[in-house]
Scaffold this motif. Structure first.
Motif, mmCIF file in Angstrom:
data_model
loop_
_atom_site.group_PDB
_atom_site.id
_atom_site.type_symbol
_atom_site.label_atom_id
_atom_site.label_comp_id
_atom_site.label_asym_id
_atom_site.label_seq_id
_atom_site.Cartn_x
_atom_site.Cartn_y
_atom_site.Cartn_z
ATOM 1 N N PHE A 35 52.836 48.218 26.833
ATOM 2 C CA PHE A 35 53.627 47.416 27.583
ATOM 3 C C PHE A 35 53.748 45.821 27.197
ATOM 4 C CE2 PHE A 35 54.345 45.264 31.647
ATOM 5 C CZ PHE A 35 55.553 45.163 31.622
ATOM 6 N N THR A 59 31.787 42.085 34.056
ATOM 7 C CA THR A 59 32.244 42.844 35.108
ATOM 8 C C THR A 59 31.890 44.214 34.696
ATOM 9 O OG1 THR A 59 34.079 41.624 35.183
ATOM 10 C CG2 THR A 59 34.034 43.365 36.571
ATOM 11 N N TYR A 261 31.914 39.575 42.624
ATOM 12 C CA TYR A 261 31.784 40.186 41.412
ATOM 13 C C TYR A 261 31.469 41.896 41.698
ATOM 14 C CZ TYR A 261 31.958 35.842 38.887
ATOM 15 O OH TYR A 261 32.522 34.660 38.200
ATOM 16 N N ASP A 264 34.840 43.690 42.216
ATOM 17 C CA ASP A 264 35.604 43.998 40.857
ATOM 18 C C ASP A 264 34.698 45.291 40.084
ATOM 19 O OD1 ASP A 264 37.274 42.214 41.197
ATOM 20 O OD2 ASP A 264 36.408 40.723 39.963
ATOM 21 N N ASN A 298 45.003 40.041 32.302
ATOM 22 C CA ASN A 298 45.003 39.363 31.120
ATOM 23 C C ASN A 298 46.642 39.185 30.687
ATOM 24 O OD1 ASN A 298 45.720 39.707 27.833
ATOM 25 N ND2 ASN A 298 43.953 38.263 28.208
ATOM 26 N N ARG A 301 48.594 37.387 32.850
ATOM 27 C CA ARG A 301 48.568 35.962 32.466
ATOM 28 C C ARG A 301 49.517 35.417 31.214
ATOM 29 N NH1 ARG A 301 42.324 35.447 33.450
ATOM 30 N NH2 ARG A 301 42.694 35.124 35.522
ATOM 31 N N VAL A 305 52.886 35.559 34.695
ATOM 32 C CA VAL A 305 53.135 35.890 36.239
ATOM 33 C C VAL A 305 52.310 34.989 37.057
ATOM 34 C CG1 VAL A 305 52.759 37.832 37.758
ATOM 35 C CG2 VAL A 305 54.025 38.267 35.411
ATOM 36 N N PRO A 306 53.032 34.576 38.297
ATOM 37 C CA PRO A 306 52.232 33.552 39.062
ATOM 38 C C PRO A 306 50.975 34.477 39.638
ATOM 39 C CG PRO A 306 54.570 33.547 39.544
ATOM 40 C CD PRO A 306 54.431 34.614 38.739
ATOM 41 N N GLN A 307 49.947 33.645 39.863
ATOM 42 C CA GLN A 307 48.712 34.144 39.899
ATOM 43 C C GLN A 307 48.678 34.826 41.463
ATOM 44 O OE1 GLN A 307 45.830 31.091 39.880
ATOM 45 N NE2 GLN A 307 44.006 32.430 40.848
ATOM 46 N N GLU A 308 49.426 34.413 42.291
ATOM 47 C CA GLU A 308 49.386 35.302 43.681
ATOM 48 C C GLU A 308 49.844 36.840 43.209
ATOM 49 O OE1 GLU A 308 50.748 32.338 42.676
ATOM 50 O OE2 GLU A 308 52.075 31.695 44.208
ATOM 51 N N PHE A 320 46.629 52.676 43.628
ATOM 52 C CA PHE A 320 47.189 53.773 42.670
ATOM 53 C C PHE A 320 45.974 54.951 42.196
ATOM 54 C CE2 PHE A 320 50.920 54.949 40.207
ATOM 55 C CZ PHE A 320 51.553 54.877 41.057
ATOM 56 N N TYR A 323 44.573 56.951 44.678
ATOM 57 C CA TYR A 323 45.385 57.979 45.354
ATOM 58 C C TYR A 323 45.494 59.101 44.047
ATOM 59 C CZ TYR A 323 49.725 60.134 46.904
ATOM 60 O OH TYR A 323 50.624 61.086 47.360
#
Lengths: 332, 315
Positions: A35, A59, A261, A264, A298, A301, A305-308, A320, A323
């Motif tokens: 994508f 991480t 950390y 994550d 990444n 970014r 796309v805005p960080q929020e 997701f 679930y």
């Protein structure tokens, strides 16, 4: 190392239990990559792939550490600040005491093991719930990092070879131009070794068994307390490796870094199919989970796309994934 | 059914993101990487950067780690932004030394680096847009001297002695006092890490040791809130002249109520605006000065609601 009588059962678990979840995580990883590659010409470039790999390394190593512990139906919230503590220990040995780099590295890793051993003892012998024991350890490690470092970053400026541990490139030396930072190689090495421990040794077998039914394991005569302590210690040792890698990457031990950390890392393990109720999980799944998280951010970014919204999307993916895990369980 | 809906959602999201991606790909692109994100101060910097982006018709992104300790996350942002072939990068380093290898990479690829706020401690940035903290703290010293009548004891609490802002504000205030007001005796400076509670304890101890203290200067928001707490707890409100730095709701309330005489505010919007403006100039090959002073203002009860001042204050 393997006990032959258990081998077939082992293999069956390896194939069936988490295969769907891992497949799903892997499919979403491939989906994300396809994508993003279509959406931006800047995504699928060697440079950006290296950026993703290096962003995943630390991480990822922490996620491998916590996978062991989650499989025992425990949790370790101290991994992030423990990593920092180990980084500071490396700084103490190398920069403050002018010791050889290798001594600092070993000291950092062993300190991780020692702290893991202490956490494990709290959990197994003193019966403090893992959440609380390791939450406490999280603060202890954080505080000690600040105290030992004197609240300031410890730089490794006198020992240029230290930074090469993470940012040098062994692959670049073998194949010119193919500069994969060593931090990434270390991550994969830790993952391979951990997969071996988990699937091919008695430690791994007990790790799964304790997570599935601790009482049954105890009744069958296994010293559960001891093995559980060892699992936390292994987690701690791996955190020590993470500490060395992050210190080498930043060429400094940053004492106030680390909190957050652990979440994550736990999310990466869960996305990769490790069950928070214990007894299930694979290192491969965790590695994929860690990549899902870092590729997601990444790519967002890269697409500006805005960080929020990056943060929102990360949350959505975690929900997701869990679930999907629940759906799979229902079907099974 | 479920799968069908999922596919639809995916396609829509893809389309939207791709449109965004293409739009971004065409214009001059300047990533702005700050030291924080959700703090009011950084959001004000963002406002300024976005305003400059509109004025100069460039595309920016504004990013920063969740808190000021996450050095590695900031490097991840810088590395990803480098992969996007930006025309220039505005950067406020959390740790200059850790960022050097990536900045050298940018330099090699002829991408100009613009430092802002605390900037980057190296000669790689083309320019740095920041508050002249030494001059700003000197102004605070002038105001203090004026308000206490040119003599007496003044306590100083600074956030730390290692960060650029801590050093500059400390030397700015102390230097001015020494040079122009020899009759004023400085108590301290003490360092409270910008922590309100710690600064409260420090201020209380200073008052206990010097009951005749006439004024207090706090080097940042946390420091001055600490002083205000101490003054309140010891029932000295109105008897001690308190001068602070930056804004924040508590501090603004204290200034309105008279508990605090006034404060120095930086111009975070100006920092963001001038950083992006400098980046555009650097891309066009126009000369830029090595340092850009983004300005500062003295504010007190009388001008706190002036539009020009209110615009640079944050809650």
């Amino acid at each position: 190392m393997g006990d032959m009588a258990h081998a077939p059962q082992q293999r069956r678990r390896f194939l069936n239990s988490n295969a769907t979840q891992r497949l799903l995580a892997f499919a979403s990883l491939i989906g994300l990559i396809v994508f993003y590659s279509l959406a931006s010409p800047n995504f699928f470039k060697f440079e950006n792939m290296v950026a993703i790999l290096i962003a995943t390394a630390v991480t990822g190593i922490l996620a491998v550490a916590v996978t062991f512990i989650i499989i025992t139906a425990g949790i370790d919230l101290s991994i992030g600040t423990l990593m920092t503590f180990c980084a500071v220990i490396a700084g103490v040995f190398i920069t403050m005491w002018h010791g050889p780099v290798i001594v600092g590295v070993l000291a950092a890793i062993l300190m991780g093991g020692l702290v893991g051993l202490i956490s494990g003892t709290f959990v197994s012998r003193l019966k403090i719930p893992p959440f609380i024991a390791t939450l406490g350890m999280m603060y202890v490690a954080k505080g000690l990092s600040l105290i030992i470092s004197g609240l300031k970053p410890v730089y490794f400026n006198d020992t240029p070879s230290f930074a090469l541990i993470a940012m040098g490139s062994v692959t670049g030396a073998i194949i010119p131009g193919f500069n994969i930072p060593n931090a990434v190689i270390i991550f994969f090495a830790v993952a391979l070794l951990s997969a071996f421990l988990l699937n091919r040794t008695i430690l791994g077998r007990y790790t799964f068994a304790m997570g599935s039914n601790e009482e049954a394991v105890r009744l069958s005569g296994v010293n559960v307390d001891r093995w559980k302590t060892i699992v936390y210690m292994v987690g701690g040792l791996i955190c020590g490796v993470a500490g060395v890698v992050i210190a080498a990457r930043l060429n400094s031990a940053q004492p106030s870094l680390g909190q957050g950390y652990e979440l994550d890392a736990i999310a990466a393990a869960v996305i990769g199919g490790t069950s928070l109720s214990g007894g299930e999980g694979t290192i491969l799944g965790t590695v994929i989970g860690a990549f899902v998280m870092s590729v997601l951010v990444n790519g967002l970014r890269i697409l500006s796309v805005p960080q929020e919204w990056q943060t929102v999307m990360t949350g959505v993916i975690v929900i997701f994934a869990v679930y999907a895990d629940i759906l799979r369980r229902k079907r099974a | 059914m479920r799968r069908k809906r999922l596919v639809t959602i995916l396609i829509v999201v893809t389309a939207v993101l791709m449109l965004g991606g293409f739009a971004a790909a065409q214009a001059i692109y300047i990533p702005v990487i700050s030291k924080g994100f959700q703090h009011q101060f950084w959001q004000a910097v963002r406002l300024g950067a976005e305003k400059a982006a509109r004025d100069y018709k460039v595309v920016i992104t504004f990013e920063g780690p969740e808190n000021e300790s996450m050095v590695d996350k900031q490097l991840d942002m810088l590395q990803t932004d480098l992969a996007k072939n930006p025309s220039a990068i505005c950067f406020a380093a959390l740790d200059s030394k850790a960022a050097i290898p990536l900045l050298q990479e940018a330099k090699k690829r002829k991408i100009p680096i613009i430092g802002f706020d605390s900037g980057v401690d190296s000669d790689i940035p083309v320019t740095t847009a920041a508050t002249d903290n030494v001059a700003a703290a000197a102004l605070a010293a002038d105001k203090m001297a004026q308000l206490i009548g040119g003599s007496g004891k003044v306590g100083v609490i600074i956030h730390d002695q290692t960060s650029r802002t801590g050093i500059d504000r400390g030397t700015g205030f102390l230097g001015q006092m020494k040079k122009k007001y020899p009759n004023i005796q400085i108590i301290g400076p003490q360092y409270g890490g910008g922590d309100q509670l710690k600064s409260t304890d420090l201020a209380k101890a200073m008052i206990q040791a010097n009951p005749d203290i006439k004024g207090f200067f706090g080097g940042n928001e946390g420091s001055i809130i600490g002083v205000l707490n101490a003054v309140k707890e010891l029932n000295l409100v109105g008897k001690v002249v308190v001068i602070g730095y930056d804004s924040g709701k508590q501090q603004l309330d204290a200034i309105r109520s008279g508990a605090e005489a006034g404060a120095i505010t930086q111009d975070p919007i100006g920092i963001g605006y001038k950083a992006v403006e400098a980046a555009v100039k650097a891309i066009r090959g126009q000369p830029v000065p090595k340092n850009i002073d983004t300005g500062f203002h003295w504010f007190d009860k009388t001008n706190i609601d002036d539009p020009a001042i209110a615009a640079v204050l944050y809650n």
